[in-house]
Enzyme design. Sequence first.
Site, PDB file in Angstrom:
ATOM      1  N   CYS A 287      37.613  45.643  31.160  1.00  0.00           N
ATOM      2  CA  CYS A 287      38.916  46.331  31.145  1.00  0.00           C
ATOM      3  C   CYS A 287      40.032  45.401  30.697  1.00  0.00           C
ATOM      4  CB  CYS A 287      39.234  46.898  32.522  1.00  0.00           C
ATOM      5  SG  CYS A 287      38.242  48.327  32.952  1.00  0.00           S
TER       6      CYS A 287
ATOM      7  N   ARG B 208      24.522  44.535  33.495  1.00  0.00           N
ATOM      8  CA  ARG B 208      24.198  44.546  34.917  1.00  0.00           C
ATOM      9  C   ARG B 208      23.511  45.858  35.288  1.00  0.00           C
ATOM     10  NH1 ARG B 208      28.168  45.278  37.757  1.00  0.00           N
ATOM     11  NH2 ARG B 208      29.822  45.227  36.209  1.00  0.00           N
TER      12      ARG B 208
ATOM     13  N   SER C  98      35.027  45.313  35.187  1.00  0.00           N
ATOM     14  CA  SER C  98      34.389  44.681  34.036  1.00  0.00           C
ATOM     15  C   SER C  98      34.778  45.401  32.750  1.00  0.00           C
ATOM     16  CB  SER C  98      32.871  44.738  34.195  1.00  0.00           C
ATOM     17  OG  SER C  98      32.474  44.106  35.379  1.00  0.00           O
TER      18      SER C  98
ATOM     19  N   LYS D  20      28.420  36.661  39.513  1.00  0.00           N
ATOM     20  CA  LYS D  20      28.668  37.797  40.417  1.00  0.00           C
ATOM     21  C   LYS D  20      27.908  37.639  41.727  1.00  0.00           C
ATOM     22  CE  LYS D  20      30.839  39.677  36.954  1.00  0.00           C
ATOM     23  NZ  LYS D  20      32.280  39.831  36.906  1.00  0.00           N
TER      24      LYS D  20
ATOM     25  N   HIS E 281      37.421  39.582  42.272  1.00  0.00           N
ATOM     26  CA  HIS E 281      37.125  39.817  40.857  1.00  0.00           C
ATOM     27  C   HIS E 281      38.448  39.834  40.085  1.00  0.00           C
ATOM     28  CE1 HIS E 281      34.882  42.594  37.795  1.00  0.00           C
ATOM     29  NE2 HIS E 281      34.799  41.325  37.451  1.00  0.00           N
TER      30      HIS E 281
ATOM     31  N   ASP F  40      37.902  35.773  35.329  1.00  0.00           N
ATOM     32  CA  ASP F  40      37.010  36.747  35.975  1.00  0.00           C
ATOM     33  C   ASP F  40      37.002  36.675  37.499  1.00  0.00           C
ATOM     34  OD1 ASP F  40      35.120  38.877  35.684  1.00  0.00           O
ATOM     35  OD2 ASP F  40      33.500  37.486  36.139  1.00  0.00           O
TER      36      ASP F  40
ATOM     37  N   TYR G 132      19.783  39.086  31.788  1.00  0.00           N
ATOM     38  CA  TYR G 132      21.118  39.290  31.212  1.00  0.00           C
ATOM     39  C   TYR G 132      22.251  39.007  32.197  1.00  0.00           C
ATOM     40  CZ  TYR G 132      24.147  40.983  27.496  1.00  0.00           C
ATOM     41  OH  TYR G 132      25.060  41.054  26.480  1.00  0.00           O
TER      42      TYR G 132
ATOM     43  N   ARG H 100      28.202  39.644  24.284  1.00  0.00           N
ATOM     44  CA  ARG H 100      29.020  38.647  24.993  1.00  0.00           C
ATOM     45  C   ARG H 100      29.075  37.324  24.248  1.00  0.00           C
ATOM     46  NH1 ARG H 100      31.456  40.205  30.142  1.00  0.00           N
ATOM     47  NH2 ARG H 100      30.671  42.320  30.454  1.00  0.00           N
TER      48      ARG H 100
HETATM   49  O1  SAT Z   1      28.317  40.828  35.459  1.00  0.00           O
HETATM   50  S1  SAT Z   1      28.433  40.250  34.118  1.00  0.00           S
HETATM   51  O2  SAT Z   1      28.630  38.821  34.256  1.00  0.00           O
HETATM   52  O3  SAT Z   1      27.246  40.544  33.332  1.00  0.00           O
HETATM   53  C1  SAT Z   1      29.789  40.893  33.314  1.00  0.00           C
HETATM   54  C2  SAT Z   1      30.622  41.786  34.121  1.00  0.00           C
HETATM   55  O4  SAT Z   1      30.179  42.875  34.480  1.00  0.00           O
HETATM   56  O5  SAT Z   1      31.778  41.441  34.420  1.00  0.00           O
HETATM   57 MN    MN Z   2      33.729  40.508  35.728  1.00  0.00          MN
END
Ligand code: SAT
Ligand code: MN
Length: 599
Positions: free
Chosen positions: A263, A69, A261, A219, A239, A286, A210, A378
């Site tokens: 973690c 990101r 993210s 997101k 989140h 997520d 990406y 990923r």
């Molecule tokens: O935002 S992504 O889907 O690329 C992954 C993340 O940061 O949780």
């Molecule tokens: Mn995430």
Amino acid sequence: MIKNEKLKQWVAELEAHMTPDRVHLCDGSQEEYERLLAMEVERGAAIELNPELRPGCYLFRSDPSDVARVENRTFIAAETEDEAGPTNNWIDPVELKQTMSELYRGCMKGRTMYIIPFCMGPLDSPHSRLGVEITDSAYVVTNMCIMTRVGTPVLEMINAGRPYVAALHSVGYPLEPGQEDLPWPCAPMEQKYISHFPETREIWSYGSGYGGNALLGKKCYALRIASVLGRDEGWLAEHMLILKLTSPEGEVFHICGAFPSACGKTNLAMIEPTLEGWTAETIGDDIAWIHLGEDGRLWAINPESGFFGVAPGTSYKSNYNAMKAVEYNTIFTNTALTDDGDIWWEGMGGPAPEHLLDWQGRDWTPDSGTKAAHPNARFTVRADQAPSIAPDWEAPQGVPIDAILVGGRRSDTIPLVYESLSWQHGIFMGAIMGSAITAAVISDQVGQVRRDPFAMLPFCGYHIGDYLRHWLQVAEQTSADKLPHLFSVNWFRQDEEGNFLWPGFGENSRVLKWIVERCRGLSGARKTAVGYVPGTEDIDLTGLDITADQLADLLTIDRDKWLAEVASIRHNFESYGPKLPAELWQELESLEQRLQAMA
Ligand code: SAT
Ligand code: MN
């Protein structure tokens, strides 16, 4: 066929403006998914993995500049800068649309424009929301087919007049006649824009292929736009992972957990408890959409249908369920490739192979001195491929939440676990969350601790002060005994030598046991300046090779470190400006007073 007039018109306008060679309306079928992947293999953008080792699996390698990101190219173009607030990048929406319209002009030349009707949440859930993503990336289409519910049933709902979020995406790399395509086309950093228009509920993304930059259901929609919908309609887009836990007595608990993210949300969502008799099942890893139920409790659905998980560090030991899930029908991005056509990454377990192709396709040996897989490599896999998936993970009403965890990567100060003193104090705990920045974002500050309220810093689509107020207001709509209990957890505390003090992974079930017992008023705790902390006798250490002294270290509240924490929080709160609820300032003052009163 598109019958919705508004959608028809939008598609026609985009076609005229972006001038793709072809237009394809996605039906979401398996056949379509396979055809697109075969096409990507054919043109050299993807590698089919060895079907004997990893059937139905593909590897994509991104451009080395397009690996995560891009927060500094992510914009909340609300009508006013104040609505976006101090934590978001803001550009006037009229100006931004002008800039981006110029970039979009002719941007799909030589490409196919794909129209993806998708649904966030189970098709039959009253809390689900629809969207249409238009993209020129087949990679995005195939990933969206895993991560969201795509296809004709969704289009039928849109044709019947249900509202949808319009999400536009282009990789930003038009092809002149005869020009050869790149395996991973994208635009240079200064041309990348991940833009959100909260008033009109639109998403415009340009220049990156990406993850969260391009899979716009995730997101961009399910967090940034949905957080605004939730603010306006009285619910929460968070989140958070959603975990179902069953005690040896058969009692069922549901836990949501907000962690930044990379973690460990996916690992916790798929935990295999090491404690006898406890079982865990996955609802989501997520994102949680949380609504107040008729019974006054908070209920959560997982709006996604797949996992876009961090590969490095995932092993049969650290996350058995994820490893089983990715044994077949999985898309891998930026992992290494073994000589026999399988994937590999750091932390997969066992010794590194003697030879690999790294994430950029270069020869790699253990002596190379570089990482074979990108740290933000990923896997994209359907949720129902995880053996741990709960049978009711698609329940239309979701699941009732007993506890909410907040936590990040903190090497010191923050204890293994503590419980809030009240709902308001719990929202304060979420507001002050801090975590070391991970490779999930392109940043020159990886490793540095930043404040990340409820892990929403990069994902809240409006003013962070208003967001925290919204959390406080949840309590006004129901009674205190119906609300989930709030806990802070930190699996990442280290000793002076940098060794982790807590084993983590499956052993986190010991902390979860204390948490759910607290929810039932069964386990003990001592009241400290920061909240209710378990005594060493309160955590079940049966069968674990850790001493009570070590556990005591993990649970200490160091007055001086916490006073330094208070100073850093005050600095951060000041940056949020006058919209930060006064209640949270009061909590900070009270915390400081309690710390000062400590012996
Ligand atoms: O935002 S992504 O889907 O690329 C992954 C993340 O940061 O949780
Ligand atoms: Mn995430």
